[in-house]
Write an enzyme that holds these catalytic residues in place. Structure first.
Site, PDB file in Angstrom:
ATOM      1  N   CYS A  33      13.830 -10.305  -4.153  1.00 24.81           N
ATOM      2  CA  CYS A  33      14.141  -9.876  -5.510  1.00 24.81           C
ATOM      3  C   CYS A  33      12.935  -9.129  -6.062  1.00 24.81           C
ATOM      4  O   CYS A  33      12.241  -9.582  -6.981  1.00 24.81           O
ATOM      5  CB  CYS A  33      14.462 -11.084  -6.376  1.00 24.81           C
ATOM      6  N   TYR A  60       0.809  -1.222   0.000  1.00 21.76           N
ATOM      7  CA  TYR A  60       0.000   0.000   0.000  1.00 21.76           C
ATOM      8  C   TYR A  60       0.843   1.273   0.000  1.00 21.76           C
ATOM      9  O   TYR A  60       0.289   2.362   0.121  1.00 21.76           O
ATOM     10  CB  TYR A  60      -0.860   0.095   1.269  1.00 21.76           C
TER      11      TYR A  60
END
Ligand SMILES: *Cc1c(COP(=O)(O)O)cnc(C)c1O
Length: 429
Positions: free
Chosen positions: A350, A323
């Site tokens: 990653c 968010y």
């Protein structure tokens, strides 16, 4: 300034026994806050807070909240199983689910929990698993108490602007559907009714609940006029927020309770609806500020920006990645040092959104420093996942007597592999 509930010394002592990263929750903070909530709504005889289990689904924390008088708001079978395991049954359980699998309706009905219907079509789903005394294979009765979830559509506005956008949200029924649902439920023998709405999330405002309450109380009077049904309870659900940012003012639950009371007196009492119980399903407000993620700085990197790599990652706390949520960070032991460095604080996934902080002013961080990530007591551990094969960390409880208890161990590789069919593959645990 936001204070950590741990000192560096205490955090280091804990870390020597439970390696970082770990979550830690503050029992005293949780209990004191739960008492303030109860006090704020004491004016309403039937008041009940149903802790939103999804916020922090750990049975030790749930037990603490149960001792403080809370019930549980569940939205899945495993959440119901947690409530059941703690001995909660009947009207101590609220089931506010959506897109609900029929077997979960059957499960909650067996526990006697209160079903909060998200949609009018769910009446048929409910009928298919609880057809009533006579027709039911196992004598599964249709529930006597049912609540319905309302969605007014449009935007949810208060004096200080638009708070959220119910018209875009998948939850609840329109007003027309709501009226029809109550009539139908009544004809099916339901005798006690509730009304629920969740219209804005993480509201840092003492006006949200009173404003929502005024709308729902008004609607309750319309429901009575149209259907003859006097509601037994009105559920303000969750959405009461916490100040993630240090400059935000915390909500004052006493004022919120007073504000709801004023609307109750203004709207319900003159209509003779003065037996209506008010209930809430707060998650974030109940535990959010009383949990922290503690992680250690393990790398520093200087390229086009300054990076601090820590041993936690978005798998442990996804809110910033998901968010863009702000979580305040305290570098333990450097609370009063000048915040004269600008860092991105990152995890090892990653994924370039694996950042706990971006361009954050912090004191100089040295490898080995412990970082305390604030307000991770709700919607934090529970949103964890296992991307990159990362393992979830431990959860600890700082008890009122100052001792520390492990309330969930960290995952091991064996946990990660446990659901695989590895019988033909040698070398995996
Ligand atoms: C998530 C949720 C809550 C709790 O919300 P908070 O923002 O944590 O207070 C309550 N009720 C329902 C139905 C929810 O989905």
């Amino acid at each position: 300034m936001k204070d950590a509930f741990l000192t560096k010394e205490l955090a280091e002592a804990i870390a020597s026994e439970y390696p970082t990263p770990f979550y830690i929750y503050d029992e005293k903070g949780i209990r004191d806050n739960a008492r303030r909530v109860r006090e704020a709504f004491r004016w309403n005889r039937g008041f009940h807070e149903f802790f939103a289990v999804k916020a922090l689904p750990n049975p030790v924390i749930m037990q603490i909240l149960k001792e403080e008088g809370c019930g549980f708001d569940c939205s899945s079978q495993t959440e119901l199983m947690l409530a059941e395991a703690l001995g909660s049954t009947g009207e101590e359980i609220m089931f506010s689910s959506n897109d609900t699998p029929p077997e979960e309706f059957a499960y909650v009905n067996r526990l006697g929990g209160v079903i909060n219907l998200d949609d009018i079509t769910h009446i048929d789903t409910l009928l298919s698993v609880c057809p009533g005394d006579d027709k039911a294979p196992g004598g599964v009765r249709f529930p006597e108490t049912v609540s319905c979830r309302y969605n007014p559509g449009g935007v949810f506005e208060m004096a200080n602007g638009i708070m959220d956008n119910p018209g875009d949200s998948k939850y609840g029924m329109t007003k027309v559907q709501l009226m029809e649902a109550y009539q139908r439920l009544k004809s099916l023998g339901v005798s006690r009714f509730g009304l629920h709405a969740f219209l804005a999330s993480n509201t840092v405002s003492n006006d949200y609940y009173p404003h929502l309450a005024s709308r729902l109380f008004q609607l309750a009077t319309e429901i009575r006029r149209e259907t003859g049904i006097a509601l037994s309870f009105i559920n303000l659900s969750g959405g009461v927020g916490i100040p993630y940012r240090p400059e935000e003012m915390p909500n004052d639950i006493r004022k919120i309770g007073e504000g709801v009371k004023e609307q109750y007196r203004r709207i319900l009492v003159p209509e003779g609806l003065d037996e209506v119980a008010v209930c809430t399903e707060m998650g974030r407000f109940m535990t959010g500020p009383y949990g922290a993620l503690v992680t250690r700085a393990v790398h520093e990197k200087h390229i086009y920006k300054e990076y601090i790599g820590v041993d936690a990652c978005a798998v442990h706390l996804i809110r910033p990645a998901m968010y863009g949520a702000y979580h305040h960070i305290t570098v333990l032991g450097k609370e009063h040092a000048p915040h004269d460095h600008i860092y991105d604080v990152v995890g090892s996934l990653c994924e370039n959104n694996d950042k706990f902080a971006i361009d954050r002013h912090l004191p100089r961080i040295d490898k080995g420093d412990l970082l305390y990530i604030h307000d991770a007591g709700a919607h934090s551990f529970s949103m964890g996942y296992n991307y990159n094969g990362k393992l979830k960390c431990a959860e600890l409880l700082l008890r009122e007597d100052g001792s520390v208890r492990l309330i969930r161990r960290a995952e091991t590789p064996a946990d990660y592999f446990a659901t695989l069919d590895v019988c033909n593959i040698k070398g995996l645990p």
